[in-house]
Enzyme design. Sequence first.
Site, PDB file in Angstrom:
ATOM      1  N   ASP A   1      40.277  47.243  45.204  1.00 39.28           N
ATOM      2  CA  ASP A   1      39.853  46.421  44.068  1.00 39.28           C
ATOM      3  C   ASP A   1      38.468  46.854  43.582  1.00 39.28           C
ATOM      4  O   ASP A   1      37.570  46.035  43.386  1.00 39.28           O
ATOM      5  CB  ASP A   1      39.857  44.928  44.444  1.00 39.28           C
ATOM      6  CG  ASP A   1      39.645  44.025  43.224  1.00 39.28           C
ATOM      7  OD1 ASP A   1      39.916  44.478  42.094  1.00 39.28           O
ATOM      8  OD2 ASP A   1      39.194  42.877  43.405  1.00 39.28           O
TER       9      ASP A   1
ATOM     10  N   HIS B   1      36.299  36.778  50.268  1.00 42.83           N
ATOM     11  CA  HIS B   1      37.423  37.408  50.964  1.00 42.83           C
ATOM     12  C   HIS B   1      37.006  38.716  51.620  1.00 42.83           C
ATOM     13  O   HIS B   1      35.937  39.252  51.339  1.00 42.83           O
ATOM     14  CB  HIS B   1      38.573  37.679  49.980  1.00 42.83           C
ATOM     15  CG  HIS B   1      38.107  38.203  48.651  1.00 42.83           C
ATOM     16  ND1 HIS B   1      37.912  37.398  47.548  1.00 42.83           N
ATOM     17  CD2 HIS B   1      37.740  39.446  48.248  1.00 42.83           C
ATOM     18  CE1 HIS B   1      37.469  38.119  46.529  1.00 42.83           C
ATOM     19  NE2 HIS B   1      37.356  39.370  46.937  1.00 42.83           N
TER      20      HIS B   1
ATOM     21  N   GLN C   1      43.497  41.207  49.777  1.00 40.11           N
ATOM     22  CA  GLN C   1      42.198  40.519  49.887  1.00 40.11           C
ATOM     23  C   GLN C   1      42.427  39.130  50.482  1.00 40.11           C
ATOM     24  O   GLN C   1      42.911  38.233  49.790  1.00 40.11           O
ATOM     25  CB  GLN C   1      41.539  40.415  48.504  1.00 40.11           C
ATOM     26  CG  GLN C   1      41.023  41.753  47.986  1.00 40.11           C
ATOM     27  CD  GLN C   1      40.675  41.736  46.506  1.00 40.11           C
ATOM     28  OE1 GLN C   1      41.513  41.430  45.654  1.00 40.11           O
ATOM     29  NE2 GLN C   1      39.440  42.073  46.181  1.00 40.11           N
TER      30      GLN C   1
ATOM     31  N   ARG D   1      24.269  39.513  44.265  1.00 39.17           N
ATOM     32  CA  ARG D   1      25.305  38.975  43.389  1.00 39.17           C
ATOM     33  C   ARG D   1      26.406  38.416  44.276  1.00 39.17           C
ATOM     34  O   ARG D   1      27.064  39.144  45.013  1.00 39.17           O
ATOM     35  CB  ARG D   1      25.874  40.088  42.501  1.00 39.17           C
ATOM     36  CG  ARG D   1      27.072  39.652  41.638  1.00 39.17           C
ATOM     37  CD  ARG D   1      27.748  40.882  41.073  1.00 39.17           C
ATOM     38  NE  ARG D   1      28.862  40.628  40.188  1.00 39.17           N
ATOM     39  CZ  ARG D   1      30.129  40.410  40.598  1.00 39.17           C
ATOM     40  NH1 ARG D   1      30.430  40.364  41.883  1.00 39.17           N
ATOM     41  NH2 ARG D   1      31.081  40.241  39.708  1.00 39.17           N
TER      42      ARG D   1
ATOM     43  N   ASP E   1      29.818  37.172  44.781  1.00 34.44           N
ATOM     44  CA  ASP E   1      31.075  37.344  44.054  1.00 34.44           C
ATOM     45  C   ASP E   1      31.959  36.104  44.191  1.00 34.44           C
ATOM     46  O   ASP E   1      32.059  35.499  45.264  1.00 34.44           O
ATOM     47  CB  ASP E   1      31.808  38.566  44.641  1.00 34.44           C
ATOM     48  CG  ASP E   1      33.084  38.907  43.888  1.00 34.44           C
ATOM     49  OD1 ASP E   1      32.996  39.138  42.671  1.00 34.44           O
ATOM     50  OD2 ASP E   1      34.165  38.909  44.516  1.00 34.44           O
TER      51      ASP E   1
ATOM     52  N   GLU F   1      28.381  34.579  40.455  1.00 28.75           N
ATOM     53  CA  GLU F   1      29.433  35.143  39.610  1.00 28.75           C
ATOM     54  C   GLU F   1      30.544  34.093  39.583  1.00 28.75           C
ATOM     55  O   GLU F   1      31.396  34.033  40.456  1.00 28.75           O
ATOM     56  CB  GLU F   1      29.941  36.482  40.159  1.00 28.75           C
ATOM     57  CG  GLU F   1      30.765  37.247  39.131  1.00 28.75           C
ATOM     58  CD  GLU F   1      32.266  37.179  39.355  1.00 28.75           C
ATOM     59  OE1 GLU F   1      33.015  37.557  38.453  1.00 28.75           O
ATOM     60  OE2 GLU F   1      32.692  36.744  40.433  1.00 28.75           O
TER      61      GLU F   1
ATOM     62  N   HIS G   1      32.299  45.196  34.328  1.00 26.05           N
ATOM     63  CA  HIS G   1      33.410  45.960  34.918  1.00 26.05           C
ATOM     64  C   HIS G   1      34.725  45.190  34.865  1.00 26.05           C
ATOM     65  O   HIS G   1      35.777  45.744  35.134  1.00 26.05           O
ATOM     66  CB  HIS G   1      33.075  46.305  36.362  1.00 26.05           C
ATOM     67  CG  HIS G   1      33.084  45.083  37.233  1.00 26.05           C
ATOM     68  ND1 HIS G   1      32.118  44.097  37.144  1.00 26.05           N
ATOM     69  CD2 HIS G   1      33.965  44.664  38.167  1.00 26.05           C
ATOM     70  CE1 HIS G   1      32.412  43.144  37.999  1.00 26.05           C
ATOM     71  NE2 HIS G   1      33.517  43.448  38.642  1.00 26.05           N
ATOM     72  N   ASP G   2      34.659  43.880  34.544  1.00 28.79           N
ATOM     73  CA  ASP G   2      35.870  43.069  34.512  1.00 28.79           C
ATOM     74  C   ASP G   2      36.409  42.946  33.091  1.00 28.79           C
ATOM     75  O   ASP G   2      35.836  43.465  32.136  1.00 28.79           O
ATOM     76  CB  ASP G   2      35.583  41.673  35.088  1.00 28.79           C
ATOM     77  CG  ASP G   2      35.614  41.684  36.616  1.00 28.79           C
ATOM     78  OD1 ASP G   2      36.329  42.526  37.207  1.00 28.79           O
ATOM     79  OD2 ASP G   2      34.922  40.844  37.220  1.00 28.79           O
TER      80      ASP G   2
ATOM     81  N   ARG H   1      41.509  47.299  33.929  1.00 28.54           N
ATOM     82  CA  ARG H   1      40.039  47.252  33.948  1.00 28.54           C
ATOM     83  C   ARG H   1      39.433  48.638  34.183  1.00 28.54           C
ATOM     84  O   ARG H   1      38.259  48.870  33.873  1.00 28.54           O
ATOM     85  CB  ARG H   1      39.554  46.275  35.031  1.00 28.54           C
ATOM     86  CG  ARG H   1      39.876  44.822  34.713  1.00 28.54           C
ATOM     87  CD  ARG H   1      39.458  43.894  35.837  1.00 28.54           C
ATOM     88  NE  ARG H   1      40.181  44.188  37.069  1.00 28.54           N
ATOM     89  CZ  ARG H   1      39.908  43.618  38.251  1.00 28.54           C
ATOM     90  NH1 ARG H   1      38.932  42.737  38.344  1.00 28.54           N
ATOM     91  NH2 ARG H   1      40.607  43.929  39.326  1.00 28.54           N
TER      92      ARG H   1
HETATM   93  C1  OTU Z   1      35.288  39.154  40.728  1.00 27.15           C
HETATM   94  O1  OTU Z   1      35.977  38.733  39.563  1.00 27.15           O
HETATM   95  C2  OTU Z   1      34.952  40.622  40.539  1.00 27.15           C
HETATM   96  O2  OTU Z   1      34.040  40.751  39.488  1.00 27.15           O
HETATM   97  C3  OTU Z   1      36.209  41.396  40.294  1.00 27.15           C
HETATM   98  O3  OTU Z   1      35.967  42.733  39.996  1.00 27.15           O
HETATM   99  C4  OTU Z   1      37.061  41.266  41.530  1.00 27.15           C
HETATM  100  O4  OTU Z   1      38.308  41.838  41.290  1.00 27.15           O
HETATM  101  C5  OTU Z   1      37.260  39.799  41.931  1.00 27.15           C
HETATM  102  O5  OTU Z   1      36.080  39.020  41.880  1.00 27.15           O
HETATM  103  C6  OTU Z   1      37.700  39.748  43.370  1.00 27.15           C
HETATM  104  O6  OTU Z   1      36.671  40.146  44.227  1.00 27.15           O
HETATM  105  O7  OTU Z   1      36.248  36.046  40.831  1.00 27.15           O
HETATM  106  O8  OTU Z   1      34.693  34.209  39.618  1.00 27.15           O
HETATM  107  O9  OTU Z   1      39.374  39.390  36.210  1.00 27.15           O
HETATM  108  O10 OTU Z   1      36.745  37.845  36.176  1.00 27.15           O
HETATM  109  O11 OTU Z   1      38.405  37.658  39.299  1.00 27.15           O
HETATM  110  C7  OTU Z   1      35.385  35.105  38.877  1.00 27.15           C
HETATM  111  C8  OTU Z   1      39.019  38.195  36.718  1.00 27.15           C
HETATM  112  C9  OTU Z   1      35.933  36.209  39.707  1.00 27.15           C
HETATM  113  C10 OTU Z   1      37.602  38.241  37.192  1.00 27.15           C
HETATM  114  C11 OTU Z   1      37.457  37.328  38.350  1.00 27.15           C
HETATM  115  C12 OTU Z   1      36.106  37.457  38.983  1.00 27.15           C
END
Ligand code: OTU
Length: 649
Positions: free
Chosen positions: A142, A185, A253, A283, A285, A327, A396-397, A521
Amino acid sequence: MYEQVSHALLNEILVALKPDIIKQRNMRYFYTRLGANFYSIHSLFHRLYGERSDFNVQMRRLVEVMAKQYIARPAHLKKLDQEREQNHTWFLSQKWVGMALYSDGFAGDLKGLKNRLHYLQDLGINMVHVMPILDCPPNESDGGYAVRDFRKIDERIGSLADIKALSSSMRKRDMLLTLDVVLNHTSDEHAWAKKARQGDKTFQDFYYVYENREMPDIFEETMPDIFPENAPGSFTWNEEMQHWAMTSFNNYQWDLNYSNPAVFIEMLDIIFFWANQGVDILRLDAVAFLWKKIGTSCQNEREAHLILQLMKDCCQVTAPGVLFIAEAIVAPTEVTKYFGEDAIVAKECEIAYNATLMALLWDAVATKKSNLLNQGLKSLPQKLERATWLNYIRCHDDIGLGFDDKDIIKSGYDPIKHRRFLLNYLTGQFDDSMARGKPFGQNKKTGDARIAGSLASLVGLEYAIEADDDAAIDQSIQCILLLHAVTLSFGGIPLLYYGDEIGTLNDYSYADSEYKRSDSRWLHRPNIDWNKADLRHQSGTVEYRLFTALKKMIAIRKEIPAFADYNGRELIEVDNPHLLVFSHHQQFSFKVVVVANFDSSEQQMDADDLHRMGLPQIHAVKDAYTGESPTIVNEQLIIPAYGFYWLIE
Ligand code: OTU
């Protein structure tokens, strides 16, 4: 009474720690900070884990981790902690400008990135979010968010020594380093998951694992699909373990179980580990997902906030100079809660992604109107004073169209039709659309879909270059600059995305990889072509036009103290549906009024309006970006197609 209990426990813990710690000098700050935060740490830990018979044992382990990592914290970082404690709003300053990048895509690896810092510095970037660099399986990763070892750097990217070298080089240049901690995760190949798979109950308790479908079925009734195409459902059967594991994201994950205090303590230890490598900002996540509760979407639960508050309080003791980014790509009314609630200073994360502004800007691009943008911004709750946004256009998303249905209706649209319009527009399905996005995460059940694609391709540059259409090229460049003019002036830390500064187009090569093919993506996670990047020195090229303009814009932003984020922004309603207008005012600095035109043709605004915005000397007004007077004709301020002004007196 409660306070006394927690105090007694603190003393007991300190006595128990003593033999180890008494040898250490300079524990003074640790003790002072622990004393100041212990009541809060203890109450939060108790609210989360107080029911457990081993509560005191776990509490002791928590303090032990804080103490050990404090001792391990290098002296120069402890000094920085003190400086930042004294100047605790340092990150609100307008002088910070960030960029997110993949070290491999940008420069091959961490060493390469260190060698390219001058490029970032030249542009004016002084905060760099280096996208995930930790060890993960080669294919099911991922993009680095499926971590196999939280303390090891992916060998293809570098080593811990490289990160140390990078961070010290950045420190010398006054640049901040941001890294990810993927809290929610691990990869199914992480050592904990491997042990769980082998039947180790201690480690099965690190995750949500169930032997039959009973619990998974109940959970899935209310948990939305995050990656509906690649990973529908929220649980994955593991053959080896003969159990289901909760997998909110991809099926490799595994969600960590924070109702187990051992998980909290391990992850806190990892936060400190990275803080001690010299990382300035972490950051965090996917923070919205940290707590799972039956019958809910398993996002934004109260306990997720308590976990973050506890992490922050513990960090205040051990590494108080380190900031957290939340995030949380969630509804506007939920996102501000990640700064902390009922507190004057941020008590969770100091910084949060402003996904609301991001999505609204894309609405304005697609509709050429600012009505939903204005409406959505009006509905964005005020944030705390010691807290700030990361304002971005692309990352990146994907782009999720996460604005509120109520705001869409108030702006005169039907929510379902409007979202469909945006998807179709941004994926280029209309004759008048030059956008080249691709759908991401289409959900057949809900009809929901998001959008992938690079900034340049989404605003039509790819189309314009192919069509050899100079006017369209001009327009795309202007639109890229307009969007940056907003994120750079909104209030908060602007976060550019690597490649956008030179107009990098979609990268279609991901379709050749079996593992990337189904995740659009990758369209916007480019490898920088440095030959093209060098064209930034050649006048007239797209690269030159974008890079020089952005460099100038960044430099000017840094000189305008009113852009510092002290919550002084005021949205101004004007009688033109294409304009976004807001002002910043601060007690001791001058005022600035931002005017942005999202239409492809010139627009006007009553110059008298500037009066009530606090710029009474209309003819003395200057645009800080060009240094020139804006065009005023017949008492009308003229804003060119996709133009903007940063007006000052
Ligand atoms: C985040 O994403 C990361 O920025 C993604 O790159 C990862 O795939 C994801 O976590 C899993 O680690 O969790 O709170 O496309 O905006 O999954 C939002 C949907 C997240 C992402 C969302 C985001």
